[in-house]
Design a protein around this motif. Structure first.
Motif, PDB file in Angstrom:
ATOM      1  N   LYS A 859       0.831  -1.214   0.000  1.00 41.35           N
ATOM      2  CA  LYS A 859       0.000   0.000   0.000  1.00 41.35           C
ATOM      3  C   LYS A 859       0.862   1.258   0.000  1.00 41.35           C
ATOM      4  CE  LYS A 859      -4.015  -2.039   2.329  1.00 41.35           C
ATOM      5  NZ  LYS A 859      -4.845  -2.032   3.562  1.00 41.35           N
ATOM      6  N   LEU A 860       1.936   1.241   0.762  1.00 38.25           N
ATOM      7  CA  LEU A 860       2.791   2.431   0.827  1.00 38.25           C
ATOM      8  C   LEU A 860       3.529   2.650  -0.492  1.00 38.25           C
ATOM      9  CD1 LEU A 860       4.233   2.148   4.437  1.00 38.25           C
ATOM     10  CD2 LEU A 860       2.521   3.751   3.601  1.00 38.25           C
ATOM     11  N   ARG A 861       3.884   1.560  -1.170  1.00 34.85           N
ATOM     12  CA  ARG A 861       4.514   1.707  -2.485  1.00 34.85           C
ATOM     13  C   ARG A 861       3.552   2.402  -3.449  1.00 34.85           C
ATOM     14  NH1 ARG A 861       7.815  -3.918  -3.052  1.00 34.85           N
ATOM     15  NH2 ARG A 861       9.909  -3.024  -3.121  1.00 34.85           N
ATOM     16  N   ASP A 862       2.307   1.935  -3.454  1.00 28.55           N
ATOM     17  CA  ASP A 862       1.311   2.555  -4.326  1.00 28.55           C
ATOM     18  C   ASP A 862       1.079   4.008  -3.915  1.00 28.55           C
ATOM     19  OD1 ASP A 862       1.118   0.114  -5.551  1.00 28.55           O
ATOM     20  OD2 ASP A 862      -0.685  -0.505  -4.435  1.00 28.55           O
ATOM     21  N   LEU A 863       1.067   4.252  -2.623  1.00 28.52           N
ATOM     22  CA  LEU A 863       0.856   5.603  -2.126  1.00 28.52           C
ATOM     23  C   LEU A 863       2.017   6.520  -2.517  1.00 28.52           C
ATOM     24  CD1 LEU A 863      -1.483   6.817  -0.472  1.00 28.52           C
ATOM     25  CD2 LEU A 863      -0.062   6.566   1.560  1.00 28.52           C
ATOM     26  N   ASN A 864       3.216   5.970  -2.507  1.00 31.48           N
ATOM     27  CA  ASN A 864       4.378   6.774  -2.888  1.00 31.48           C
ATOM     28  C   ASN A 864       4.321   7.144  -4.372  1.00 31.48           C
ATOM     29  OD1 ASN A 864       6.979   7.968  -2.200  1.00 31.48           O
ATOM     30  ND2 ASN A 864       7.870   6.372  -3.495  1.00 31.48           N
ATOM     31  N   ASP A 865       3.852   6.198  -5.195  1.00 34.05           N
ATOM     32  CA  ASP A 865       3.678   6.514  -6.616  1.00 34.05           C
ATOM     33  C   ASP A 865       2.644   7.636  -6.788  1.00 34.05           C
ATOM     34  OD1 ASP A 865       5.489   4.539  -7.201  1.00 34.05           O
ATOM     35  OD2 ASP A 865       3.943   3.003  -7.593  1.00 34.05           O
ATOM     36  N   MET A 866       1.569   7.570  -6.016  1.00 32.56           N
ATOM     37  CA  MET A 866       0.554   8.611  -6.076  1.00 32.56           C
ATOM     38  C   MET A 866       1.144   9.948  -5.618  1.00 32.56           C
ATOM     39  SD  MET A 866      -3.154   8.729  -4.152  1.00 32.56           S
ATOM     40  CE  MET A 866      -3.471   7.030  -4.617  1.00 32.56           C
ATOM     41  N   ARG A 867       1.989   9.906  -4.600  1.00 30.91           N
ATOM     42  CA  ARG A 867       2.626  11.133  -4.105  1.00 30.91           C
ATOM     43  C   ARG A 867       3.437  11.806  -5.208  1.00 30.91           C
ATOM     44  NH1 ARG A 867       7.786  12.334  -2.788  1.00 30.91           N
ATOM     45  NH2 ARG A 867       8.419  10.159  -3.100  1.00 30.91           N
ATOM     46  N   GLN A 868       4.232  11.025  -5.929  1.00 30.42           N
ATOM     47  CA  GLN A 868       5.075  11.590  -6.974  1.00 30.42           C
ATOM     48  C   GLN A 868       4.236  12.236  -8.071  1.00 30.42           C
ATOM     49  OE1 GLN A 868       7.355   8.158  -8.067  1.00 30.42           O
ATOM     50  NE2 GLN A 868       8.857   8.439  -6.420  1.00 30.42           N
ATOM     51  N   GLU A 869       3.114  11.599  -8.411  1.00 21.72           N
ATOM     52  CA  GLU A 869       2.230  12.159  -9.432  1.00 21.72           C
ATOM     53  C   GLU A 869       1.589  13.459  -8.935  1.00 21.72           C
ATOM     54  OE1 GLU A 869       0.427  12.693 -12.979  1.00 21.72           O
ATOM     55  OE2 GLU A 869       1.888  11.114 -12.490  1.00 21.72           O
ATOM     56  N   LEU A 870       1.131  13.469  -7.673  1.00 17.22           N
ATOM     57  CA  LEU A 870       0.511  14.665  -7.105  1.00 17.22           C
ATOM     58  C   LEU A 870       1.520  15.807  -6.967  1.00 17.22           C
ATOM     59  CD1 LEU A 870      -1.938  13.429  -4.326  1.00 17.22           C
ATOM     60  CD2 LEU A 870      -2.483  14.902  -6.264  1.00 17.22           C
ATOM     61  N   GLU A 871       2.768  15.482  -6.656  1.00 14.87           N
ATOM     62  CA  GLU A 871       3.788  16.529  -6.535  1.00 14.87           C
ATOM     63  C   GLU A 871       4.005  17.221  -7.872  1.00 14.87           C
ATOM     64  OE1 GLU A 871       6.591  14.983  -2.812  1.00 14.87           O
ATOM     65  OE2 GLU A 871       7.110  14.458  -4.883  1.00 14.87           O
ATOM     66  N   ARG A 872       3.995  16.450  -8.955  1.00  4.95           N
ATOM     67  CA  ARG A 872       4.143  17.059 -10.278  1.00  4.95           C
ATOM     68  C   ARG A 872       2.948  17.963 -10.584  1.00  4.95           C
ATOM     69  NH1 ARG A 872       6.618  11.941 -11.496  1.00  4.95           N
ATOM     70  NH2 ARG A 872       4.589  11.013 -11.983  1.00  4.95           N
ATOM     71  N   THR A 873       1.746  17.494 -10.242  1.00  5.29           N
ATOM     72  CA  THR A 873       0.551  18.323 -10.438  1.00  5.29           C
ATOM     73  C   THR A 873       0.603  19.580  -9.574  1.00  5.29           C
ATOM     74  OG1 THR A 873      -0.708  16.318 -10.900  1.00  5.29           O
ATOM     75  CG2 THR A 873      -1.963  18.312 -10.389  1.00  5.29           C
ATOM     76  N   HIS A 874       1.056  19.413  -8.352  1.00  8.82           N
ATOM     77  CA  HIS A 874       1.103  20.525  -7.400  1.00  8.82           C
ATOM     78  C   HIS A 874       2.090  21.605  -7.852  1.00  8.82           C
ATOM     79  CE1 HIS A 874       0.408  22.361  -3.497  1.00  8.82           C
ATOM     80  NE2 HIS A 874       1.711  22.459  -3.311  1.00  8.82           N
ATOM     81  N   GLN A 875       3.183  21.204  -8.496  1.00  8.07           N
ATOM     82  CA  GLN A 875       4.158  22.182  -8.986  1.00  8.07           C
ATOM     83  C   GLN A 875       3.575  23.038 -10.106  1.00  8.07           C
ATOM     84  OE1 GLN A 875       7.545  19.823 -10.075  1.00  8.07           O
ATOM     85  NE2 GLN A 875       8.303  19.659  -7.961  1.00  8.07           N
ATOM     86  N   LEU A 876       2.685  22.442 -10.899  1.00  8.73           N
ATOM     87  CA  LEU A 876       2.077  23.184 -11.994  1.00  8.73           C
ATOM     88  C   LEU A 876       1.007  24.149 -11.494  1.00  8.73           C
ATOM     89  CD1 LEU A 876       1.722  20.273 -14.598  1.00  8.73           C
ATOM     90  CD2 LEU A 876       3.459  22.084 -14.562  1.00  8.73           C
TER      91      LEU A 876
END
Length: 1010
Positions: A859-876
């Motif tokens: 679950k944490l691995r999947d959550l970490n992947d989601m984090r990386q995607e959200l961080e890219r969105t958040h930067q934009l």
């Protein structure tokens, strides 16, 4: 004393076995026909074989087939044994040969020694514990009931009743033998109720037994007398009625409920299968259905569990060489199932002579209650760590089984004698059985790698780890050096500036210290000369003379160069990296002990060994216990400021205010009983302990320094902890750890790890440390707590190094392995976390936490992947939605700094809906972060000034901080904003339950609520 009572237990067991063997050869075995009870007994045994063989299956046909085969096998063996034994014991000449050969003496000795060297019995006979004395009472009851069945005399009955009551004052588990005693009484008299003409003698005997029972239990009356003397270890302060009742009712232990456990067994057995269940779900369902059956299997005969009877009484050989480093799991084993010998009396039981049959039936009753019924109450977890802790309570069952083993061997020898009717047959076979019963448990304790990993050795000769643990904890580097100098017959002594400063710090007598200043340039000399020329003329007390000797010998060794120190080492493998680290505890310091070793060993070192009699030892895990508070006040109240009942109530109220904010439902259940405040559960009690420990530190600083050996994490202590060798020093204010401090700590533990695995430059000690499970667990736990302190304070590299040391100190330690994998998950090193879990699973494959952690890892691995995607969105583009989502993901990934950064950002965003602040407050409430919880509520109130709920939340915060006027102001404001909405909300809110009796509160509620 433990060894003494252990020896008596084995001697009484030998007497019991000898008497049973004599009964078996009294004349001849009875030739009774196979009765229904015989078949029922064999059917029960066959059912057990069948049930265990089909644990991995759910087919009824398979269960019936295995049960039928098991029953037929048992029946065939019984018939064969019956015929063979009947041929021997119906021949008077052979019976005379057996009696003349003293076979019963051989078997008594063999059975007694088998019990003596059985790992559990042996392990409890070499330490200060209650279990060897409890075993003595068990064996005494077995012998007395056998005597009573053979010759029912009143004196035997009275002695039995008295010893039973006396044994209850040692350990309450003897209650399981009530049914054994009742069965013995029935077996001796063959009826339950007396005739009318026998009522008066029976009543007279009952009154005498009652009086003897009261006399045996009267030993409890010694406890208040002992408590009045304020002993260092006072278990419950029994000089008060509440404390006495607390001890008698075992209030210091977890409560158990037989009814709840029986309901759990029934519930598990009736679980239904879901239609769309996966293979993993089916496996989980099967394990849950068979929980109790697997408990019985673990107790009786699963050879993979070293606590089982089959494992304790069988012989195992490793098939591969053991790993000398102890890091790999133990190798596979070949087993010789010697424990099957103990089942032979069960097969022959129906054809025993009458008196022997009655006693054996009583032993079956006893065995049932100390196994099946006992497991229903104890309800152990099927993991090695929990079974190791609870193993000591299996000793009564092992005593019974040792008797059965000896009786089974006796019957086997009789069968052998039937085939070879020579006296030499008896002598050789009896000698062989005795040698086998002695040798195989000794071999297990010395050479069975799996046994040593999961249970450890029972032979503690040369194990000075307990002394080292306490001495090095209290005395630091000086204690380590004194341990080395103790192996020097006449060490050098030197009186230099360091020695004089050391004496001054230790409050050495001023006059003697002034006299020592007259020896400014004293050269090193053998201590024998130093004592004659310098120490003896001072006419010091014994304690001061010892202090002077320690100072002078320490100074002489410290003055040597590193090369000279290395040459002179006898006990240590190399000098410490820094002889000033860890330092000794400060004068009149206070130690918060946590684990059992962390409490009991320092108490012994201070009060019995007089290692540092100036120190104070408290128990951090019992500060909330009223009986312990009274004990502390009686013992230390004139020297330390300690909490009384009023301070304890304040601590409970502070805890309640924490619950008011973070867990309203728990707060309601805590406060609903009015004046009674009581918490249950380890986590809840330790939160109160944390509040009280902080109060003690604040009240006694700066007069005393504080140290702690951590059992459970107390959050307030984390920023106050400074590494101090084996333990922590608690500073009055939060401290930042310097690089030099962390370097010294890591270097010390590297040295200690080497020291634990070998002692001396040429003396390997791996076979001592690796064999001592309690020592491995203790040192691994010590390092684990320090590693997590590094992690909590952001020193990730040092935390990782310390955790790896903890794993090397005890690779099979579940706490170290699971928490290390947890740390790597928090560091987002998922591959390393998975590697540690996989490695630990090879040590403890049955531990359910492994699968739980692997699920969390995915679950944490999947959550970490989601984090990386959200961080890219958040930067934009920064929005409230992505900010809140990132904040929650950071929280789940334990990225505390990033989570708080997102919280600050969300609080500053200008154009966001109020709901985001409500969600932020709720999330911070679940994480018990009061600072950001309050900030979110305040921002909510600012951005929604017309919302009465925000004002109610601010009122709750004010109430939790004891700002009652602010609370009333906020509540009045909420009612003014929306009276019809606010009044019902206030009335129903459980967080106000404790102030509903306030005079002003009824006016805030609605006049009528439907």
């Amino acid at each position: 004393m433990s060894a003494f009572f252990g020896s008596l237990t084995c001697g009484l067991t030998a007497v019991c076995i000898r008497k049973m063997c004599l009964l078996l050869t009294e004349a001849s075995l009875e030739t009774s026909k196979w009765s229904s009870r015989t078949l029922g007994l064999l059917l029960a045994a066959g059912c057990w074989i069948g049930a265990w063989s089909t644990l991995r299956h759910s087919s009824i046909l398979q269960l019936l087939a295995a049960t039928s085969v098991g029953t037929l096998l048992m029946l065939a063996l019984s018939i064969g044994l019956r015929k063979g034994l009947g041929r021997v014991l119906r021949d008077p000449d052979r019976v005379r040969d057996i009696q003349a050969g003293g076979l019963e003496v051989w078997m008594g000795v063999a059975g007694g020694l088998l019990l003596a060297f059985t790992p559990l019995m042996w392990s409890q006979s070499v330490m200060i514990e209650v279990y060897s004395l409890n075993a003595f009472f068990v064996s005494a009851l077995l012998v007395l009931v056998l005597w009573y069945i053979q010759d029912p005399r009143d004196s035997t009955l009275y002695l039995t009743g008295f010893l039973f009551a006396l044994g209850l004052t040692n350990h309450h588990s003897l209650l399981f033998f009530v049914f054994f005693l009742l069965a013995g009484l029935i077996a001796a008299h063959r009826r339950i109720l007396p005739r009318k003409t026998d009522l008066f003698p029976v009543a007279k005997k009952g009154l005498i037994l009652l009086g003897l029972g009261v006399l045996g239990l009267s030993l409890y009356l010694y406890m208040p007398l002992a408590s009045r003397r304020n002993p260092p270890m006072d278990w419950g302060n029994t000089q008060t009625w509440e404390g006495f009742k607390h001890v008698i009712t075992r209030g210091q232990y977890d409560r158990f409920s037989v009814a709840d456990n029986l309901r759990e067994i029934a519930r598990n057995a009736t679980l239904s299968q879901e239609p769309d269940a996966t293979a993993e779900d089916l496996e989980r369902l099967h394990l849950q259905r068979t929980t109790f059956v697997r408990m019985l299997g673990t107790f009786f005969h699963d050879p993979n569990w070293k606590t089982s009877i089959a494992s304790q009484f069988s012989w195992q050989f490793p098939l591969e060489p053991d790993d000398p480093s102890g890091t790999r799991p133990p190798p596979r084993e070949r087993r010789i199932p010697l424990a099957l010998i103990g089942l032979i009396p069960l097969l022959c039981f129906p054809i025993f002579p009458a008196k022997a049959r009655r006693w054996f039936a009583c032993s079956l009753v006893a065995f049932f209650f100390v196994s099946v019924v006992f497991l229903t109450i104890q309800w152990p977890e099927l993991i090695h760590n929990d079974l190791w802790v609870k193993r000591v309570q299996y000793i009564p069952a092992h005593i019974l089984y040792a008797v059965w083993m000896a009786l089974g061997a006796y019957l086997l020898i009789l069968l052998l004698y039937a085939a070879l009717p020579k006296r030499l047959t008896l002598l050789v076979s009896a000698s062989a059985v005795t040698a086998l019963f002695i040798f195989f448990p000794l071999h297990k304790d010395a050479r069975d790698p799996a046994h040593l990993e999961y249970l450890g050795t029972s032979n503690l000769r040369g194990h000075d780890f307990g002394w080292e643990y306490g001495f090095h904890m209290l005395r630091g580097a000086n204690g380590i050096l004194l341990s080395e100098l103790a192996h020097h017959p006449n060490p050098d002594a030197l009186l230099d500036d360091w020695a004089l400063a050391y004496l001054r710090e230790r409050e050495f007598p001023a006059e003697a210290l002034a006299s020592l200043h007259r020896h400014p340039d004293q050269a090193p000399m053998p201590y024998s000369e130093f004592r004659t020329q310098i120490s003896r003329p001072l006419k010091l007390s014994k304690a001061d003379a010892r202090l002077l000797r320690e100072a002078a010998t320490l100074a002489a060794f410290r003055a040597l160069s590193p090369e000279e120190q290395q040459e002179r080492l006898v006990y240590l493998h190399r000098p410490l990296p820094d002889w000033d680290y860890p330092p000794e505890m400060d004068q009149h310091g206070v130690l918060f002990g946590g684990t059992d070793p962390g409490r009991f060993v320092p108490t012994y070192m201070v009060f019995s060994a007089h290692c540092r009699p100036d120190l104070f030892v408290l128990t951090q895990t019992a500060l909330a216990d009223p009986t312990y508070q009274t004990t502390l006040l009686n013992f230390y109240g004139d020297r330390l400021t300690l909490p009384d009942s009023l301070d304890s109530n304040r601590a409970f109220l502070d805890y309640g205010n924490e619950l008011r904010l973070f867990d309203p439902e728990a707060f309601y259940y805590l406060m609903r009983d009015g004046d009674t405040l009581a918490v249950s559960g380890m986590r809840e009690v330790n939160r109160v302990n944390g509040i009280l420990s902080r109060w003690i530190v604040e009240q006694n600083t700066p007069r005393h320094s504080f140290y702690m050996e951590e059992a459970v994490r107390l959050d307030w202590m984390i920023p106050h902890q400074r590494p101090h060798g084996l333990i922590f020093k608690l500073e009055p204010e939060p401290v930042e750890l310097s690089r030099e401090e962390m370097r010294r700590d890591l270097a010390f533990w590297k040295w200690l790890e080497e020291h634990l695995h070998r002692n001396g430059a040429s003396s390997p000690r791996r076979n001592r440390y690796q064999r001592d499970l309690a020592v491995r667990m203790t040192y691994s736990k010590l390092r684990l707590t320090q590693a997590w302190n590094y992690f909590e304070r952001g020193h990730l590299r040092q935390a990782e190094q310390a955790l790896e040391q903890s794993l090397r100190l005890h690779p099979a330690n579940p706490e170290a392995s699971l928490r290390t994998s947890d740390l790597y998950m928090r560091m987002l090193k998922f591959d390393r976390a998975e590697e540690i879990l996989t490695r630990f699973a090879r040590h403890d494959s049955h531990n359910p936490q492994v699968e739980h952690f692997k699920t969390s890892l995915k679950k944490l691995r999947d959550l970490n992947d989601m984090r990386q995607e959200l961080e890219r969105t958040h930067q934009l583009r920064i929005t409230g939605n992505t900010t809140l989502q990132l904040l929650m993901i950071y929280g789940q990934l334990e990225m505390e700094a990033s989570m708080l950064e997102m919280a600050d950002l969300l609080l500053r965003l200008p154009a966001v809906q109020v709901d985001f602040f409500i969600h932020l407050a709720e999330y911070m409430r679940t994480r018990e972060n009061k600072t950001y919880y309050v900030k979110a509520i305040e921002e909510w109130a600012v951005r929604a000034p017309q919302d009465p709920q925000a004002r109610i939340e601010l009122a709750v915060i004010a109430l939790a901080e004891d700002r009652h006027s602010d609370m009333m102001e906020q509540l009045v404001h909420a009612i003014q904003l929306a009276p019809d909405t606010a009044r019902p909300l206030i009335a129903r809110d459980p967080r106000f339950i404790d102030i509903k009796h306030y005079p002003m509160f009824p006016g805030l509620k609605p006049a009528y609520t439907k």
